[in-house]
Write a protein that holds these residues in place. Structure first.
Motif, PDB file in Angstrom:
ATOM      1  N   GLY A  59       0.854  -1.308   0.029  1.00 54.90           N
ATOM      2  CA  GLY A  59       0.064   0.005  -0.039  1.00 54.90           C
ATOM      3  C   GLY A  59       0.822   1.259   0.021  1.00 54.90           C
ATOM      4  O   GLY A  59       0.355   2.308  -0.111  1.00 54.90           O
ATOM      5  N   GLY A  60       2.189   1.029  -0.113  1.00 53.17           N
ATOM      6  CA  GLY A  60       2.905   2.186   0.073  1.00 53.17           C
ATOM      7  C   GLY A  60       3.599   2.608  -1.344  1.00 53.17           C
ATOM      8  O   GLY A  60       3.444   1.783  -2.325  1.00 53.17           O
ATOM      9  N   PRO A  61       4.857   3.428  -1.325  1.00 50.14           N
ATOM     10  CA  PRO A  61       5.473   3.816  -2.596  1.00 50.14           C
ATOM     11  C   PRO A  61       6.335   2.596  -2.982  1.00 50.14           C
ATOM     12  O   PRO A  61       7.048   2.812  -4.045  1.00 50.14           O
ATOM     13  N   ASP A  62       6.724   1.588  -2.228  1.00 51.42           N
ATOM     14  CA  ASP A  62       7.583   0.710  -2.597  1.00 51.42           C
ATOM     15  C   ASP A  62       6.484  -0.644  -3.218  1.00 51.42           C
ATOM     16  O   ASP A  62       7.389  -1.627  -3.380  1.00 51.42           O
ATOM     17  N   ALA A  63       5.538  -0.372  -3.610  1.00 56.80           N
ATOM     18  CA  ALA A  63       4.641  -1.423  -4.210  1.00 56.80           C
ATOM     19  C   ALA A  63       5.060  -1.916  -5.181  1.00 56.80           C
ATOM     20  O   ALA A  63       5.029  -3.282  -5.584  1.00 56.80           O
ATOM     21  N   ASN A  64       5.348  -1.229  -6.207  1.00 56.00           N
ATOM     22  CA  ASN A  64       5.875  -1.705  -7.761  1.00 56.00           C
ATOM     23  C   ASN A  64       7.243  -2.338  -7.450  1.00 56.00           C
ATOM     24  O   ASN A  64       7.418  -3.475  -8.158  1.00 56.00           O
ATOM     25  N   ALA A  65       8.160  -1.760  -6.642  1.00 52.94           N
ATOM     26  CA  ALA A  65       9.451  -2.794  -6.329  1.00 52.94           C
ATOM     27  C   ALA A  65       9.409  -3.917  -5.844  1.00 52.94           C
ATOM     28  O   ALA A  65      10.125  -4.743  -5.971  1.00 52.94           O
ATOM     29  N   ALA A  66       8.184  -4.064  -4.936  1.00 54.77           N
ATOM     30  CA  ALA A  66       8.008  -5.474  -4.288  1.00 54.77           C
ATOM     31  C   ALA A  66       7.366  -6.403  -5.224  1.00 54.77           C
ATOM     32  O   ALA A  66       7.765  -7.600  -4.897  1.00 54.77           O
ATOM     33  N   LEU A  67       6.917  -6.050  -6.332  1.00 60.69           N
ATOM     34  CA  LEU A  67       6.445  -7.011  -7.329  1.00 60.69           C
ATOM     35  C   LEU A  67       7.427  -6.969  -8.382  1.00 60.69           C
ATOM     36  O   LEU A  67       7.014  -7.787  -9.436  1.00 60.69           O
ATOM     37  N   GLN A  68       8.471  -6.354  -8.385  1.00 64.78           N
ATOM     38  CA  GLN A  68       9.285  -6.249  -9.771  1.00 64.78           C
ATOM     39  C   GLN A  68      10.512  -7.360  -9.416  1.00 64.78           C
ATOM     40  O   GLN A  68      10.957  -7.780  -8.180  1.00 64.78           O
ATOM     41  N   SER A 282      11.212 -10.572  -4.090  1.00 64.84           N
ATOM     42  CA  SER A 282      11.455  -9.078  -3.504  1.00 64.84           C
ATOM     43  C   SER A 282      10.468  -8.650  -2.503  1.00 64.84           C
ATOM     44  O   SER A 282      10.771  -8.431  -1.458  1.00 64.84           O
ATOM     45  N   ILE A 283       9.272  -9.185  -2.558  1.00 64.63           N
ATOM     46  CA  ILE A 283       8.180  -8.775  -1.515  1.00 64.63           C
ATOM     47  C   ILE A 283       8.550  -9.428  -0.272  1.00 64.63           C
ATOM     48  O   ILE A 283       8.260  -8.601   0.893  1.00 64.63           O
ATOM     49  N   ASN A 284       9.013 -10.788  -0.254  1.00 63.10           N
ATOM     50  CA  ASN A 284       9.281 -11.380   1.093  1.00 63.10           C
ATOM     51  C   ASN A 284      10.331 -10.689   1.661  1.00 63.10           C
ATOM     52  O   ASN A 284      10.607 -10.557   3.113  1.00 63.10           O
ATOM     53  N   GLN A 285      11.488 -10.419   0.777  1.00 61.53           N
ATOM     54  CA  GLN A 285      12.688  -9.217   1.589  1.00 61.53           C
ATOM     55  C   GLN A 285      12.263  -8.225   2.181  1.00 61.53           C
ATOM     56  O   GLN A 285      12.598  -7.881   3.245  1.00 61.53           O
ATOM     57  N   MET A 286      11.380  -7.528   1.571  1.00 60.81           N
ATOM     58  CA  MET A 286      10.901  -6.236   1.757  1.00 60.81           C
ATOM     59  C   MET A 286      10.107  -6.395   3.251  1.00 60.81           C
ATOM     60  O   MET A 286      10.214  -5.780   4.174  1.00 60.81           O
ATOM     61  N   VAL A 287       9.343  -7.571   3.259  1.00 58.44           N
ATOM     62  CA  VAL A 287       8.386  -7.772   4.295  1.00 58.44           C
ATOM     63  C   VAL A 287       9.172  -8.120   5.524  1.00 58.44           C
ATOM     64  O   VAL A 287       9.167  -7.743   6.560  1.00 58.44           O
ATOM     65  N   VAL A 288      10.027  -9.063   5.180  1.00 57.27           N
ATOM     66  CA  VAL A 288      11.216  -9.397   6.232  1.00 57.27           C
ATOM     67  C   VAL A 288      11.740  -8.310   7.077  1.00 57.27           C
ATOM     68  O   VAL A 288      12.115  -8.079   8.200  1.00 57.27           O
ATOM     69  N   HIS A 289      12.241  -7.260   6.125  1.00 55.99           N
ATOM     70  CA  HIS A 289      13.050  -6.162   6.604  1.00 55.99           C
ATOM     71  C   HIS A 289      12.109  -5.458   7.458  1.00 55.99           C
ATOM     72  O   HIS A 289      12.433  -4.962   8.474  1.00 55.99           O
ATOM     73  N   HIS A 290      10.761  -5.122   7.052  1.00 58.24           N
ATOM     74  CA  HIS A 290       9.679  -4.516   8.065  1.00 58.24           C
ATOM     75  C   HIS A 290       9.802  -5.092   9.245  1.00 58.24           C
ATOM     76  O   HIS A 290       9.716  -4.416  10.353  1.00 58.24           O
ATOM     77  N   VAL A 291       9.408  -6.449   9.167  1.00 57.57           N
ATOM     78  CA  VAL A 291       9.245  -6.904  10.562  1.00 57.57           C
ATOM     79  C   VAL A 291      10.467  -7.209  11.349  1.00 57.57           C
ATOM     80  O   VAL A 291      10.454  -7.004  12.695  1.00 57.57           O
ATOM     81  N   ALA A 292      11.679  -7.229  10.648  1.00 54.39           N
ATOM     82  CA  ALA A 292      12.824  -7.568  11.585  1.00 54.39           C
ATOM     83  C   ALA A 292      13.165  -6.129  12.271  1.00 54.39           C
ATOM     84  O   ALA A 292      13.650  -5.925  13.455  1.00 54.39           O
ATOM     85  N   GLU A 293      12.880  -5.050  11.547  1.00 56.85           N
ATOM     86  CA  GLU A 293      13.152  -3.508  12.172  1.00 56.85           C
ATOM     87  C   GLU A 293      12.270  -3.405  13.442  1.00 56.85           C
ATOM     88  O   GLU A 293      12.780  -2.832  14.242  1.00 56.85           O
ATOM     89  N   ALA A 294      11.160  -3.912  13.253  1.00 55.52           N
ATOM     90  CA  ALA A 294       9.869  -3.674  14.209  1.00 55.52           C
ATOM     91  C   ALA A 294      10.085  -4.590  15.387  1.00 55.52           C
ATOM     92  O   ALA A 294       9.984  -4.342  16.470  1.00 55.52           O
ATOM     93  N   THR A 295      10.403  -5.823  15.293  1.00 50.39           N
ATOM     94  CA  THR A 295      10.056  -7.026  16.180  1.00 50.39           C
ATOM     95  C   THR A 295      11.200  -7.932  16.488  1.00 50.39           C
ATOM     96  O   THR A 295      10.899  -8.791  17.123  1.00 50.39           O
ATOM     97  N   TYR A 296      12.263  -7.677  15.954  1.00 49.08           N
ATOM     98  CA  TYR A 296      13.359  -8.838  15.943  1.00 49.08           C
ATOM     99  C   TYR A 296      13.865  -9.224  17.266  1.00 49.08           C
ATOM    100  O   TYR A 296      13.560 -10.218  17.770  1.00 49.08           O
ATOM    101  N   GLY A 297      14.150  -8.128  18.173  1.00 48.94           N
ATOM    102  CA  GLY A 297      14.567  -8.289  19.528  1.00 48.94           C
ATOM    103  C   GLY A 297      13.651  -8.942  20.329  1.00 48.94           C
ATOM    104  O   GLY A 297      13.805  -9.897  21.126  1.00 48.94           O
TER     105      GLY A 297
END
Length: 407
Positions: A59-68, A282-297
């Motif tokens: 839903g954000g500005p990286d939507a196209n990159a996530a599917l590319q 691509s989308i999995n890497q971007m999602v993992v980055h979001h989740v890792a930044e927010a909740t990894y610890g």
């Protein structure tokens, strides 16, 4: 009708079904108590964080990159996050030392492809991770026993044994923290000894760190890659290839792992991936980055707390129920306990009786030995071991073992 198997390369003959993957089918039988699959507890996955991350990415500005298409090295922000994590555990590096894989299993396959010619030698522990043997087998190596605790194999002896099959020793592969399958952790002295051996042989070290974050007790030990960087003057001058994964902490289904290694190694891995699957999703890497930044610890702590209690419950049940002559490891972390039965017992035969009579599943230890040895050993996974598994499954297994003991 033509039999296309007659056209297979010789390496196809070394591809065998995973005993563990076959045993996972038993999980569909509700009355089976399974200690077999070394899989995370899905109830611990950060479901809401993943739902929100997919919504944010799409839903954000990286939507196209996530599917590319993505660069073969992997999503740069994720590689930067991993590089910071590597620095936190004593391995200074940057994103150029990080390569994203489709799970750490793909990393092992690529490393086998890059290092092993038919007849070359891989040094592995006895026992070792079954998935590593499967990954390396396709490249037709021979295996020799790596003995971090000490043994009578000198560097010259390893070289001589390797040359007799027309190859060379290429790398040492090991899981130094809470190993799959043994649960054992190498001491600092043992890690230094592996580095010493690798330096004398002039070989690489593949450090499989899939379980390194799952420590429940005891003092932490520096990664081999960290010790190597100190010795050599930096990661780019070292010989250690560190394989990490998000599967055990966040979730395995997205298949996101990584390799941290000297840049020349990363460059070759990129070429290998370009010829294989171009890049990890691509989308999995971007999602993992979001989740890792927010909740990894927080996710690490949540997972540790749950598995710590299950490890303790399993060890207590083994102590209370197992007959004399049976021994087992007491791991400081990870997901596994390694059980040794009295000499003369065969865990493969025991498994058949266990499933049929006790309705309890485990993995026979011979699957983890490059030479098919260890017939009197077995692996128990405690990550899914709920109260019923411990209070019913272990007594049933112990009773079967007691009745099967050699006269």
């Amino acid at each position: 009708m033509m039999d296309l198997t007659d056209l297979f390369a010789t390496r196809a003959g070394r591809m065998k079904a995973s005993e563990i993957r076959e045993l996972l089918k038993l999980l569909d039988q509700p009355d089976i108590i399974s200690f077999a699959g070394g899989i995370p507890d899905p109830s611990l996955f950060p479901h809401e964080a993943f739902r929100q991350a997919y919504a944010d990415v799409l839903g954000g500005p990286d939507a196209n990159a996530a599917l590319q298409y993505q660069v073969s090295e992997g999503y740069r922000p994720l590689r930067r996050w991993i590089a910071r994590e590597m620095g936190r555990i004593g391995i200074p590096c940057d994103e150029n030392n990080i390569f994203i894989t489709s799970g750490s299993q793909q990393g092992l396959d690529y490393l086998g492809k890059l290092f092993l010619s038919p007849g070359d030698t891989a040094l592995v522990t006895w026992p070792t991770y079954l998935g590593a043997l499967q990954a390396f087998n396709a490249y037709e190596p021979r295996y020799d026993r790596l003995m971090p605790a000490g043994g009578n194999m000198t560097p010259d002896a390893y070289r001589q044994a390797a040359s007799e099959t027309g190859g060379a020793v290429k790398f040492a592969y090991l899981v130094p923290d809470f190993a799959n399958p043994s649960g054992e952790t190498l001491t600092l002295a043992q890690r230094e000894a592996v580095l010493d051996l690798a330096e004398e042989l002039g070989i690489a070290i593949i450090e499989d760190a899939a379980y390194a974050a799952l420590r429940y007790s005891g003092e932490g030990v520096p990664p081999i890659a960290a010790l190597d960087a100190l010795r050599s003057g930096g990661i780019d001058q070292g010989r250690t290839i560190y394989c990490g994964s998000f599967s055990k902490i966040l979730a395995p289904g997205l298949r996101v792992g990584w390799i941290c290694a000297p840049r020349p190694m990363i460059e070759k891995l990129v070429l290998t991936k370009q010829a294989s699957d171009l890049h990890s999703p691509s989308i999995n890497q971007m999602v993992v980055h979001h989740v890792a930044e927010a909740t990894y610890g927080a996710q690490v702590e949540r997972t540790r707390t749950a598995y710590h209690a299950r490890r303790d419950a399993l060890l207590e049940a083994l102590e209370h129920h197992m007959p004399k002559g049976v021994s087992w490891t007491k791991p400081d972390g990870g997901m596994f306990v390694w059980v040794t039965l009295p000499e003369g017992m065969d865990a493969v035969e025991l498994l058949a009786h266990s499933v049929a009579e006790a309705r309890v599943a485990f993995v026979p230890g011979s699957a983890f030995h490059a030479d098919g040895g260890g017939r009197n050993t077995l692996r128990l996974s405690f990550t899914l071991a709920d109260e019923r598994a411990v209070t019913e499954g272990i007594p049933r297994l112990a009773d079967l073992i007691r009745r099967s003991l050699p006269a």
